[in-house]
Design a protein around this motif. Sequence first.
Motif, PDB file in Angstrom:
ATOM      1  N   LEU A   4     124.067  26.166  89.468  1.00 22.21           N
ATOM      2  CA  LEU A   4     122.773  26.155  88.778  1.00 22.21           C
ATOM      3  C   LEU A   4     122.365  24.743  88.327  1.00 22.21           C
ATOM      4  CD1 LEU A   4     122.615  29.557  86.884  1.00 22.21           C
ATOM      5  CD2 LEU A   4     122.457  29.054  89.322  1.00 22.21           C
ATOM      6  N   PRO A   5     123.306  23.930  87.785  1.00 21.60           N
ATOM      7  CA  PRO A   5     122.883  22.553  87.462  1.00 21.60           C
ATOM      8  C   PRO A   5     122.377  21.780  88.690  1.00 21.60           C
ATOM      9  CG  PRO A   5     124.972  23.053  86.395  1.00 21.60           C
ATOM     10  CD  PRO A   5     124.662  24.216  87.291  1.00 21.60           C
ATOM     11  N   GLN A   6     122.973  22.054  89.828  1.00 25.57           N
ATOM     12  CA  GLN A   6     122.514  21.364  91.051  1.00 25.57           C
ATOM     13  C   GLN A   6     121.100  21.784  91.443  1.00 25.57           C
ATOM     14  OE1 GLN A   6     125.683  22.473  93.716  1.00 25.57           O
ATOM     15  NE2 GLN A   6     126.766  20.515  93.462  1.00 25.57           N
ATOM     16  N   MET A   7     120.681  22.949  90.984  1.00 26.45           N
ATOM     17  CA  MET A   7     119.349  23.450  91.335  1.00 26.45           C
ATOM     18  C   MET A   7     118.244  22.789  90.509  1.00 26.45           C
ATOM     19  SD  MET A   7     119.591  25.511  93.822  1.00 26.45           S
ATOM     20  CE  MET A   7     118.017  26.370  93.835  1.00 26.45           C
ATOM     21  N   ALA A   8     118.646  22.159  89.388  1.00 25.66           N
ATOM     22  CA  ALA A   8     117.639  21.615  88.466  1.00 25.66           C
ATOM     23  C   ALA A   8     116.713  20.624  89.156  1.00 25.66           C
ATOM     24  CB  ALA A   8     118.327  20.974  87.266  1.00 25.66           C
ATOM     25  N   LYS A   9     117.252  19.817  90.046  1.00 24.13           N
ATOM     26  CA  LYS A   9     116.422  18.757  90.633  1.00 24.13           C
ATOM     27  C   LYS A   9     115.276  19.305  91.499  1.00 24.13           C
ATOM     28  CE  LYS A   9     118.901  17.458  94.859  1.00 24.13           C
ATOM     29  NZ  LYS A   9     120.340  17.658  94.921  1.00 24.13           N
ATOM     30  N   PHE A  10     115.421  20.547  91.980  1.00 21.10           N
ATOM     31  CA  PHE A  10     114.346  21.106  92.804  1.00 21.10           C
ATOM     32  C   PHE A  10     113.105  21.458  91.986  1.00 21.10           C
ATOM     33  CE2 PHE A  10     118.241  21.923  95.230  1.00 21.10           C
ATOM     34  CZ  PHE A  10     117.923  21.188  96.366  1.00 21.10           C
ATOM     35  N   LEU A  11     113.267  21.487  90.666  1.00 16.72           N
ATOM     36  CA  LEU A  11     112.091  21.729  89.825  1.00 16.72           C
ATOM     37  C   LEU A  11     111.222  20.477  89.730  1.00 16.72           C
ATOM     38  CD1 LEU A  11     113.552  23.933  86.960  1.00 16.72           C
ATOM     39  CD2 LEU A  11     112.244  24.653  88.951  1.00 16.72           C
ATOM     40  N   GLU A  12     111.758  19.346  90.215  1.00 15.04           N
ATOM     41  CA  GLU A  12     110.973  18.106  90.235  1.00 15.04           C
ATOM     42  C   GLU A  12     110.352  17.876  91.613  1.00 15.04           C
ATOM     43  OE1 GLU A  12     113.156  14.789  88.516  1.00 15.04           O
ATOM     44  OE2 GLU A  12     114.278  16.224  87.295  1.00 15.04           O
ATOM     45  N   GLU A  13     110.555  18.829  92.483  1.00 17.84           N
ATOM     46  CA  GLU A  13     110.073  18.734  93.866  1.00 17.84           C
ATOM     47  C   GLU A  13     108.550  18.913  93.926  1.00 17.84           C
ATOM     48  OE1 GLU A  13     109.763  18.361  97.579  1.00 17.84           O
ATOM     49  OE2 GLU A  13     111.810  18.177  96.747  1.00 17.84           O
ATOM     50  N   PRO A  14     107.813  17.978  94.558  1.00 19.83           N
ATOM     51  CA  PRO A  14     106.351  18.129  94.628  1.00 19.83           C
ATOM     52  C   PRO A  14     105.909  19.419  95.351  1.00 19.83           C
ATOM     53  CG  PRO A  14     107.015  15.908  95.256  1.00 19.83           C
ATOM     54  CD  PRO A  14     108.270  16.707  95.102  1.00 19.83           C
ATOM     55  N   ASP A  15     106.676  19.888  96.307  1.00 17.97           N
ATOM     56  CA  ASP A  15     106.348  21.108  97.051  1.00 17.97           C
ATOM     57  C   ASP A  15     106.478  22.336  96.130  1.00 17.97           C
ATOM     58  OD1 ASP A  15     106.316  23.337  98.649  1.00 17.97           O
ATOM     59  OD2 ASP A  15     107.822  22.612 100.077  1.00 17.97           O
ATOM     60  N   ARG A  16     105.313  22.911  95.773  1.00 17.85           N
ATOM     61  CA  ARG A  16     105.323  23.968  94.753  1.00 17.85           C
ATOM     62  C   ARG A  16     106.070  25.217  95.209  1.00 17.85           C
ATOM     63  NH1 ARG A  16     100.509  27.327  91.807  1.00 17.85           N
ATOM     64  NH2 ARG A  16     101.378  27.288  89.699  1.00 17.85           N
ATOM     65  N   ALA A  17     105.921  25.574  96.479  1.00 15.95           N
ATOM     66  CA  ALA A  17     106.594  26.774  96.982  1.00 15.95           C
ATOM     67  C   ALA A  17     108.109  26.620  96.868  1.00 15.95           C
ATOM     68  CB  ALA A  17     106.196  27.021  98.433  1.00 15.95           C
ATOM     69  N   MET A  18     108.589  25.396  97.144  1.00 13.37           N
ATOM     70  CA  MET A  18     110.026  25.155  97.039  1.00 13.37           C
ATOM     71  C   MET A  18     110.476  25.262  95.570  1.00 13.37           C
ATOM     72  SD  MET A  18     112.381  21.881  97.961  1.00 13.37           S
ATOM     73  CE  MET A  18     112.364  21.838  99.740  1.00 13.37           C
ATOM     74  N   ARG A  19     109.656  24.718  94.675  1.00  9.33           N
ATOM     75  CA  ARG A  19     109.989  24.821  93.246  1.00  9.33           C
ATOM     76  C   ARG A  19     110.102  26.270  92.818  1.00  9.33           C
ATOM     77  NH1 ARG A  19     105.712  21.121  92.254  1.00  9.33           N
ATOM     78  NH2 ARG A  19     104.464  22.624  91.071  1.00  9.33           N
ATOM     79  N   GLN A  20     109.107  27.067  93.238  1.00 10.14           N
ATOM     80  CA  GLN A  20     109.087  28.477  92.843  1.00 10.14           C
ATOM     81  C   GLN A  20     110.329  29.198  93.382  1.00 10.14           C
ATOM     82  OE1 GLN A  20     105.504  30.610  93.797  1.00 10.14           O
ATOM     83  NE2 GLN A  20     106.363  32.597  93.163  1.00 10.14           N
ATOM     84  N   GLU A  21     110.638  28.920  94.632  1.00 10.32           N
ATOM     85  CA  GLU A  21     111.792  29.566  95.261  1.00 10.32           C
ATOM     86  C   GLU A  21     113.071  29.229  94.477  1.00 10.32           C
ATOM     87  OE1 GLU A  21     112.336  28.365  99.353  1.00 10.32           O
ATOM     88  OE2 GLU A  21     114.306  29.337  99.444  1.00 10.32           O
ATOM     89  N   ALA A  22     113.223  27.949  94.166  1.00 13.46           N
ATOM     90  CA  ALA A  22     114.410  27.503  93.436  1.00 13.46           C
ATOM     91  C   ALA A  22     114.476  28.147  92.052  1.00 13.46           C
ATOM     92  CB  ALA A  22     114.403  25.972  93.307  1.00 13.46           C
ATOM     93  N   TRP A  23     113.337  28.137  91.360  1.00 15.35           N
ATOM     94  CA  TRP A  23     113.296  28.696  90.003  1.00 15.35           C
ATOM     95  C   TRP A  23     113.634  30.184  90.014  1.00 15.35           C
ATOM     96  CZ3 TRP A  23     110.955  32.539  87.231  1.00 15.35           C
ATOM     97  CH2 TRP A  23     111.094  32.463  85.833  1.00 15.35           C
TER      98      TRP A  23
END
Length: 576
Positions: free
Chosen positions: A174-193
């Motif tokens: 889960l800590p490794q997933m945090a950086k995807f919330l800074e990803e400009p691609d919104r769909a990727m952020r949502q998927e990660a979250w």
Amino acid sequence: MSLLPFGKLPLFAPRQFVPVEANVGNWTQLSPLFDQLETRAAKCSSVTDFERWLLDWGELSAAIDEESSRRYIAMTCHTDDAEAKKAYLDFVEHVEPQLKPRQFKLSEIYLAHPLRSQLPTHRYEVFDRDTKIHVELFRQENVPLETEETKLGQQYQEITGSLTVKFRGEEKTLPQMAKFLEEPDRAMRQEAWELVANRRLQEAEKFEAIFDHMVKLREKIAANAGFPNYLDYAFRARGRFDYTPADCRQFHAAVETEIMPVVRELQTARRQQLQLSSLRPWDTEVDPFNRPPLKPFSDVTQMVSRTQNIFDRLDGTLAGGFQKMRDLHLLDLDNRKGKAPGGYQCSLNESRLPFIFMNAVGVQRDVETMLHEAGHAFHALATRPEPIYSYRHAPIEFCEVASMSMELLGNEHLEEFYPTPEANRARRTHLEGIVKFFPWMATIDAFQHWIYTHPGHTRAERSAAWLALMDRFGGLTDWSGHEKARANLWHRQLHIFLHPFYYVEYGIAQLGALQVWANSRRDKPGALRAYQQALALGGSRPLPELFQAAGCRLEFTAKTIHPLVKLVKEELAKLN
Ligand SMILES: [Zn+2]
């Protein structure tokens, strides 16, 4: 121990009581020293004798404490080294449990001592008060309950630490997933979250069960110690002499009236910058202009020399302290395999020197951590001359003033890392982070006030109490479709499980740090002088006096918060 980053450290003062050759990691060598202190107390015939006895007790405590720190440092710097782990656990299992009752016994001897009343009052006031609490709250029947509580805490950490998700074909923690919330691609952020939120929800039942059990234990611990509820017990046990539960509730209310409007303004601006119709939980960390992350340095050597430049510009004493830490290798900062995660500052209490550990990878957050931990280190350096061992530590509310002030003061010189526009971007993120932290702090604190003043509550009632706080402090984030994640959001806050009521301290300290920063805008040398004088007091004076020495007030009312928020808002406007 060759696994330590530093070599032989200069002793602050030669030992006067603990034999130079003593192995303070070995209980059989420590036990006779406690025997000696116990028998010697009765023989003290003058205040001078008695003060010497107190200093010797402190010398022993400092030596043991440093041994524990050294083993902890070695282990966290080399998690893959079996010997280091063994040495650390050996201390935890074979020295600490023996130590607690012996330290308690010495506290009792101190309190019952006929010479105690003849000690200089002002000098021993805080020590005396803290020792009284230690003895007053100790209950033999609570020892097994606390062990059970610790074990439940371990279960919680084991579960959270073991969680992983499969993200785009790769298993991630889960800590490794945090950086995807800074990803400009919104769909990727949502998927990660969503992956992370759903993964946590799968464990919800376990978290609730652990917590139910913890609440029961804590209610029992409080009752055994003669308190009507765990809230009142915790305030006493955490040494909160200078503010009450009612003050904290007033703080929550002040956050609601003074800070929430700014939070909503910032959220609205963010939504507009991102050109969104609503701000979802996965839209809070990304850069609002979709810029790539800041790159403050390319290697750790560069981070250290640039940080040194910042301190050189701030103050000669602070700069000298940081240089000293570099010379003595009291910094282990780079991220490498086999190092524990996170960052910390830890004091070597006999050498009276600080050590900083972190995992720098080249992001702006590293610069913030570096300044923060350096603030703690300056605190340790400032208290070196203090002879009373327990006074070389300040209460946590003030420790964080030392570190959080240094983030704000150091940020004034971020041009050491960036051209001005990027430095301003970093400053903005930092200040916004401060604003956004207060509502979360209020939520976590108010929730615990509710929990421990509603004995026998059901899970449904607890959840309703949490959601009411999310309504108060959640701002404009749109959670629709994720109501369950919202209702269980508190499961991720470790403090609620492991360190009950330990959270408001960060809010209190941040108010202090903002005041130090505000003072520095009017009079920089004056503010830095007061800051260092307050640090040098360590824990020798009560909390309000430490704040006062630093040029600020221990107060959490709307009246105190209002001008600070105004200053932050003005600053944010300038940085736009
Ligand atoms: Zn800190």
